[in-house]
Scaffold this motif. Structure first.
Motif, PDB file in Angstrom:
ATOM      1  N   HIS A 150       0.846  -1.186   0.000  1.00 46.65           N
ATOM      2  CA  HIS A 150       0.000   0.000   0.000  1.00 46.65           C
ATOM      3  C   HIS A 150       0.882   1.237   0.000  1.00 46.65           C
ATOM      4  O   HIS A 150       1.756   1.391   0.852  1.00 46.65           O
ATOM      5  N   VAL A 151       0.659   2.113  -0.954  1.00 45.21           N
ATOM      6  CA  VAL A 151       1.337   3.404  -1.016  1.00 45.21           C
ATOM      7  C   VAL A 151       0.246   4.460  -0.933  1.00 45.21           C
ATOM      8  O   VAL A 151      -0.576   4.570  -1.848  1.00 45.21           O
ATOM      9  N   PRO A 152       0.203   5.225   0.173  1.00 39.26           N
ATOM     10  CA  PRO A 152      -0.885   6.201   0.348  1.00 39.26           C
ATOM     11  C   PRO A 152      -1.010   7.200  -0.808  1.00 39.26           C
ATOM     12  O   PRO A 152      -2.114   7.586  -1.179  1.00 39.26           O
ATOM     13  N   GLU A 153       0.112   7.597  -1.394  1.00 37.11           N
ATOM     14  CA  GLU A 153       0.079   8.586  -2.474  1.00 37.11           C
ATOM     15  C   GLU A 153      -0.368   7.976  -3.804  1.00 37.11           C
ATOM     16  O   GLU A 153      -0.575   8.694  -4.769  1.00 37.11           O
ATOM     17  N   GLN A 154      -0.474   6.667  -3.865  1.00 41.64           N
ATOM     18  CA  GLN A 154      -0.786   6.010  -5.126  1.00 41.64           C
ATOM     19  C   GLN A 154      -1.801   4.893  -4.889  1.00 41.64           C
ATOM     20  O   GLN A 154      -1.456   3.724  -4.835  1.00 41.64           O
ATOM     21  N   PRO A 155      -3.089   5.245  -4.739  1.00 42.68           N
ATOM     22  CA  PRO A 155      -4.098   4.211  -4.494  1.00 42.68           C
ATOM     23  C   PRO A 155      -4.244   3.282  -5.693  1.00 42.68           C
ATOM     24  O   PRO A 155      -4.099   3.692  -6.838  1.00 42.68           O
ATOM     25  N   LEU A 156      -4.522   2.025  -5.405  1.00 40.03           N
ATOM     26  CA  LEU A 156      -4.633   1.002  -6.442  1.00 40.03           C
ATOM     27  C   LEU A 156      -6.019   0.395  -6.448  1.00 40.03           C
ATOM     28  O   LEU A 156      -6.755   0.477  -5.469  1.00 40.03           O
ATOM     29  N   GLU A 157      -6.332  -0.270  -7.549  1.00 37.35           N
ATOM     30  CA  GLU A 157      -7.547  -1.069  -7.603  1.00 37.35           C
ATOM     31  C   GLU A 157      -7.307  -2.371  -6.851  1.00 37.35           C
ATOM     32  O   GLU A 157      -6.181  -2.711  -6.509  1.00 37.35           O
ATOM     33  N   LYS A 158      -8.366  -3.129  -6.644  1.00 35.07           N
ATOM     34  CA  LYS A 158      -8.241  -4.416  -5.967  1.00 35.07           C
ATOM     35  C   LYS A 158      -7.331  -5.352  -6.771  1.00 35.07           C
ATOM     36  O   LYS A 158      -7.443  -5.429  -7.991  1.00 35.07           O
ATOM     37  N   GLN A 160      -4.291  -5.139  -7.611  1.00 29.88           N
ATOM     38  CA  GLN A 160      -3.390  -4.529  -8.577  1.00 29.88           C
ATOM     39  C   GLN A 160      -1.987  -4.450  -7.978  1.00 29.88           C
ATOM     40  O   GLN A 160      -1.817  -4.242  -6.788  1.00 29.88           O
TER      41      GLN A 160
END
Length: 172
Positions: A150-158, A160
């Motif tokens: 998890h990178v807070p600045e770069q949200p991902l889809e499920k 991904q």
């Protein structure tokens, strides 16, 4: 952040560790199973795990395929800020609670019901090893590293993944 391949290989280490602890306890208390049906059931489950491992290298997401997730990976925006060192990624990928849970969840059925259940964690090995091998193949073919986390600045889809370029060792 954890490297995808490290995560799969550490799951193998967790399963082997759980078996190394559980099997001697169960076989010491109950004896080595001599029941032909139990060994046939274990062989069937192992074959099923091998099939799952092969399916994990396909695009069929509903059958556990990872290829589509690899292809949908997005580049990591600021790798230097969030990526751990290779040793740290490997350390973060080993989960003691998962190994202990595997031991406990199989120890009780193996002692009460069927001693061959102590070998249960080994059933995950073919699938995890094939996923790791395919992950290594995919990374080398594309010249990138796959990351999970998890990178807070770069949200991902499920489901991904992120990718980064392969790090070059410092030559200074």
């Amino acid at each position: 952040m954890r490297r995808y391949v490290h995560n799969e290989l550490m799951a193998v280490a967790e399963a082997v560790g759980a078996t190394i602890v559980t099997a001697p306890v169960v076989f010491g208390v109950r004896g080595v199973p001599r029941d032909e049906v139990a060994w046939q059931a274990l062989a069937f489950l192992a074959a099923f795990s091998v099939v799952n491992g092969v399916l994990a290298c396909t695009r069929l997401r509903w059958l556990g395929g990872e290829k589509r997730e690899f292809e949908d990976a997005v580049p990591l925006a600021n790798p230097d800020a969030v990526l751990p060192t290779p040793r740290e990624s490997l350390r973060r990928s080993f989960d003691w609670s998962s190994a202990v849970f595997s031991m406990l969840i199989l120890l009780v059925p193996a002692l009460i019901w069927a001693p061959v259940a102590a070998l249960g964690p080994l059933l995950f090995l073919p699938e995890r090893l094939s996923k790791a091998a395919y992950g290594i193949y995919w990374e080398r073919r594309h010249g990138v590293l796959l990351w999970r986390g998890h990178v807070p600045e770069q949200p991902l889809e499920k489901d991904q993944y992120l990718y980064s370029s392969v790090r070059q060792p410092d030559t200074a």
